[in-house]
Design a protein around this motif. Structure first.
Motif, mmCIF file in Angstrom:
data_model
loop_
_atom_site.group_PDB
_atom_site.id
_atom_site.type_symbol
_atom_site.label_atom_id
_atom_site.label_comp_id
_atom_site.label_asym_id
_atom_site.label_seq_id
_atom_site.Cartn_x
_atom_site.Cartn_y
_atom_site.Cartn_z
ATOM 1 N N VAL A 53 0.832 -1.169 0.320
ATOM 2 C CA VAL A 53 0.428 -0.341 -0.088
ATOM 3 C C VAL A 53 0.776 1.302 0.067
ATOM 4 C CG1 VAL A 53 -1.777 1.060 1.375
ATOM 5 C CG2 VAL A 53 -1.804 -1.170 0.664
ATOM 6 N N ARG A 57 1.246 3.781 -3.783
ATOM 7 C CA ARG A 57 1.370 5.695 -2.865
ATOM 8 C C ARG A 57 1.970 6.599 -3.549
ATOM 9 N NH1 ARG A 57 0.977 9.532 -3.948
ATOM 10 N NH2 ARG A 57 0.000 11.703 -2.845
ATOM 11 N N VAL A 70 -1.013 7.735 4.241
ATOM 12 C CA VAL A 70 -0.795 6.422 4.450
ATOM 13 C C VAL A 70 0.737 5.459 4.981
ATOM 14 C CG1 VAL A 70 0.098 4.456 2.669
ATOM 15 C CG2 VAL A 70 -2.184 6.574 1.757
#
Length: 165
Positions: A53, A57, A70
């Motif tokens: 993840v 990003r 994030v």
């Protein structure tokens, strides 16, 4: 190539590990080994999920979400994954260390794991400001993020190959 050929002195240590009470319990218990194995899979899911993840990003996905948000949200999952993997991995190893030490896939898993952690260290030494939103998402940041995803997936693949080699 395998660990035993690179570090021949580890074979007697492996034999000693396999003879411990904990290893014998894991070998004989109906639930011990399966639970440890399942927890190792959970650890991998936490770690790879969190890292993927963040790396996605950094590669430009979900641009509307700040990188710092994030990274902050993913950190506890990645940390839990590392701790759980470091706890369960050795337990899986001691059940049959002699087999792992001569397994080429295990050798590659360890080598790729070292490379993946080195990549994490390099990222934090060179680009840690990017995780706080204080550094542009340069080509260097994106390259390290892409390498991270590739390395962690390779670790995962090598780990699965252990059972088939």
């Amino acid at each position: 190539m395998n660990v035993a050929s690179v570090l021949p002195g580890v074979v007697p240590m492996a034999q000693a590990l396999e003879a411990t009470a904990l290893a014998r319990w894991l070998q004989q218990s109906m639930w011990g080994y399966p639970v440890v194995s399942a927890l190792h899979i959970v650890a991998i899911a936490l770690l790879l999920g969190a890292i993927t993840v963040v790396d996605a990003r950094l590669l430009g996905f979900a641009r509307q979400v700040p990188v710092a948000h994030v990274a902050r949200a993913a950190w506890p999952f990645a940390a839990a994954g590392v701790v759980l993997a470091l706890g369960t991995g050795p337990l899986l190893f001691i059940v049959q260390p002699g087999d792992y030490l001569v397994n080429p896939a295990f050798f590659w898993k360890l080598l790729l794991l070292l490379a993946a952690f080195a990549n994490v260290a390099w990222f934090h030494l060179r680009f840690s400001a990017a995780l706080r939103g204080g550094h542009a998402l340069t080509a260097g940041v994106r390259a390290v993020a892409a390498l991270s995803i590739a390395l962690w997936l390779a670790v995962l693949f090598a780990g699965r190959m252990i059972a088939f080699v």
